[in-house]
Scaffold this motif. Structure first.
Motif, short mmCIF file in Angstrom:
data_model
loop_
_atom_site.label_atom_id
_atom_site.label_comp_id
_atom_site.label_asym_id
_atom_site.label_seq_id
_atom_site.Cartn_x
_atom_site.Cartn_y
_atom_site.Cartn_z
N LEU A 62 0.82 -1.21 0.00
CA LEU A 62 0.00 0.00 0.00
C LEU A 62 0.86 1.26 0.00
N TYR A 63 1.97 1.21 0.71
CA TYR A 63 2.87 2.36 0.80
C TYR A 63 3.38 2.75 -0.59
N TYR A 64 3.81 1.77 -1.36
CA TYR A 64 4.33 2.06 -2.69
C TYR A 64 3.21 2.36 -3.68
N LEU A 65 2.08 1.70 -3.53
CA LEU A 65 0.93 1.97 -4.41
C LEU A 65 0.46 3.41 -4.24
N ASN A 66 0.60 3.96 -3.03
CA ASN A 66 0.18 5.32 -2.73
C ASN A 66 1.34 6.31 -2.75
N GLN A 67 2.31 6.04 -3.63
CA GLN A 67 3.42 6.95 -3.88
C GLN A 67 4.16 7.35 -2.60
N LYS A 68 4.34 6.39 -1.69
CA LYS A 68 5.12 6.57 -0.46
C LYS A 68 4.52 7.63 0.46
N ASP A 69 3.21 7.77 0.40
CA ASP A 69 2.49 8.75 1.25
C ASP A 69 2.11 8.07 2.56
N ALA A 70 2.96 8.27 3.61
CA ALA A 70 2.73 7.60 4.89
C ALA A 70 1.42 8.03 5.52
N GLY A 71 1.04 9.29 5.34
CA GLY A 71 -0.24 9.75 5.88
C GLY A 71 -1.42 9.03 5.27
N LYS A 72 -1.35 8.79 3.97
CA LYS A 72 -2.43 8.08 3.29
C LYS A 72 -2.48 6.62 3.76
N VAL A 73 -1.32 6.01 3.94
CA VAL A 73 -1.28 4.63 4.42
C VAL A 73 -1.91 4.54 5.81
N THR A 74 -1.57 5.47 6.68
CA THR A 74 -2.14 5.49 8.03
C THR A 74 -3.66 5.60 7.96
N GLU A 75 -4.13 6.49 7.10
CA GLU A 75 -5.58 6.68 6.92
C GLU A 75 -6.24 5.39 6.45
N LEU A 76 -5.63 4.73 5.47
CA LEU A 76 -6.20 3.50 4.93
C LEU A 76 -6.20 2.38 5.96
N MET A 77 -5.11 2.24 6.72
CA MET A 77 -5.05 1.17 7.71
C MET A 77 -6.02 1.42 8.87
#
Length: 464
Positions: free
Chosen positions: A322-337
């Protein structure tokens, strides 16, 4: 090389600290700050290396010199000295289009040995160098536990506790764990499934106070070093096939439940290895197939299958992708998880699905198809597949064109899953190391699925 978290809330750290942290302290997963790309001329030079030499070269991109070269070479040598094949992971060619990478030549006859023999030795090395207590905690759907126990049993300064789902692993898998009677080993057989065991593990690692008090260390594929160790055999397989026939890119069909083994392939591809398709082979617990085909990541009903090591609904390593799919956007990954934790479901943006389908293909294998594949290849080529490898071969047949070259991972020796083979029926000769397990006493504690009960067992077992 610095290491960071998929959720972006830890300080950058080095290789050893990343290894010891396991699960990132912010609840995310450890990843390298950047993925090194290996030049093509370097790849060509690597083609002639032994497995051990290749592993040293790949790890050297990540270790920052924190382990002196001679020490790293010794750790690698010692980790594979007990493997039954001098190639560590030899290639078996079925035909020009299909090759099988045998990952089961380690002590417990499963692919987990390839990473966990090294990780066990690395933990022992760090414990002695830093004079630190190492308390390993892990969950297994069958193979990880046995491999991890074999990697550290009897080693000074290390204790290991493994949770496995009661009566939901094969008999051989159970015996490989529970016939070990070393003081530094605790087997907890939990009434529930693997996802239940894994949930407790992740919660305890996310409890920073508990994690630090008991010096918890990870052996599951949440630990990036395990992912990195598995990356080596993608490179090695490519080079072995390239020596036999002319290829540009190569497909890999990977039996997977926790997304770790195939994420290692994703890492290898990002490093520059010419990989065509990464094919996800799943069984009826097919959350990952549905993710690739429908863009929905949502657990379904848990099913017991002929391939129990893949009986997993929540894939621990999915967050790394997910991190790489979302262009290394850690904030977006946190939101998704957080969304997944609250709703039990993730829907991937339609705009991201072409990238997903470029990165992966997938096929979910039903039980009857699994058995048919085992019978077919045993009759036609005289090669006996275990049920997990059979899922990989079925996925190869479903997802690879006939003019494409594919390597299927043989993740376990068929003797570990004789229950399925007897249904075909096929008789096999057990290796002596497995045959002798049936006459040994077992040592395990069976308990209800309860975080509180598990914590009590850990508090009584671990040294602090």
């Amino acid at each position: 090389m610095d290491f960071i978290s998929t959720r972006g809330k830890i300080q950058k750290c080095g290789f050893i600290d990343a290894f010891l942290m396991g699960l990132a302290d912010d609840g995310g997963l450890i990843i390298p700050e950047h993925i090194p790309v290996v030049p093509q001329d370097q790849l060509k030079a690597w083609e002639q290396l032994s497995y051990q030499e290749l592993m040293f070269e790949i790890f050297s991109y990540y270790t920052n010199g924190e382990i002196p070269d001679e020490d790293l070479k010794a750790l690698i040598h010692d980790s594979y000295a007990t493997f039954r094949s001098p190639d560590v992971t030899p290639i078996h060619t079925i035909n020009e289009s299909l090759h099988v990478l045998e990952l089961f030549h380690g002590p417990t006859f499963a692919f987990k040995d390839v990473a966990l023999q090294f990780i066990g030795n690395l933990y022992s090395y760090v414990s002695k160098k830093q004079n630190k207590i190492i308390n390993i905690l892990g969950a297994t759907s069958g193979d990880t536990g046995a491999a991890a126990i074999q990697g550290v049993r009897g080693k000074e300064g290390i204790q290991i506790c493994i949770l496995h789902p009661h009566n939901k692993v094969s008999k051989v898998q159970e015996l490989q764990m529970t016939t070990v009677h070393d003081d530094n080993v605790l087997n907890l057989s939990v009434e529930g499934n693997f996802d239940d065991c894994q949930r407790v593990i992740k919660e305890l690692f996310a409890d920073i106070e508990f994690k630090n008090k008991y010096h918890l260390r990870a052996i599951n594929s949440i630990n990036f070093v395990r992912i990195l160790a598995q990356t080596v055999y993608y490179f090695y397989a490519y080079f072995q096939v390239a020596k036999k026939q002319s290829i540009d890119a190569i497909n890999f069909s990977v039996p997977t439940g926790n997304f770790g083994n195939i994420f290692s392939g994703y890492l290898a591809k990002q490093m520059g290895l010419p990989i065509g398709k990464l094919i996800l082979a799943t069984n009826e617990n097919n959350i990952l197939e549905r993710f690739v085909k429908e863009g929905i990541y949502m657990p379904g009903d848990f099913l017991s299958t002929y391939s129990p090591s893949m009986d997993i609904q929540i894939a621990s390593n999915f967050e790394r992708y997910l991190y790489y799919l979302n262009q290394k956007d850690a904030g977006k990954v946190t939101e998704l998880m957080n969304e997944f934790q609250q709703n039990g479901k993730l829907v991937i943006a339609e705009a991201d699905m072409p990238q997903v389908r470029s990165d992966f293909d997938a096929h979910g294998v039903k039980g009857a198809e699994c058995l048919q594949i085992i019978e077919k290849y045993n009759k036609e080529s005289g090669y006996l597949l275990d049920p997990h490898t059979a899922c990989g071969v079925a996925a190869y047949e479903a997802c690879s064109d006939k003019n494409e070259v594919c390597v299927v991972f043989a993740t376990a020796h068929p003797a570990k899953f004789n229950e399925a083979l007897e249904l075909i029926p096929i008789e096999q000769q057990f290796p002596k190391e497995i045959e002798q397990l049936f006459n040994q006493p077992q040592y395990q504690t069976v308990l209800d699925y309860s975080k509180e009960e598990i914590v009590k067992q850990l508090e009584a077992f671990y040294k602090v």
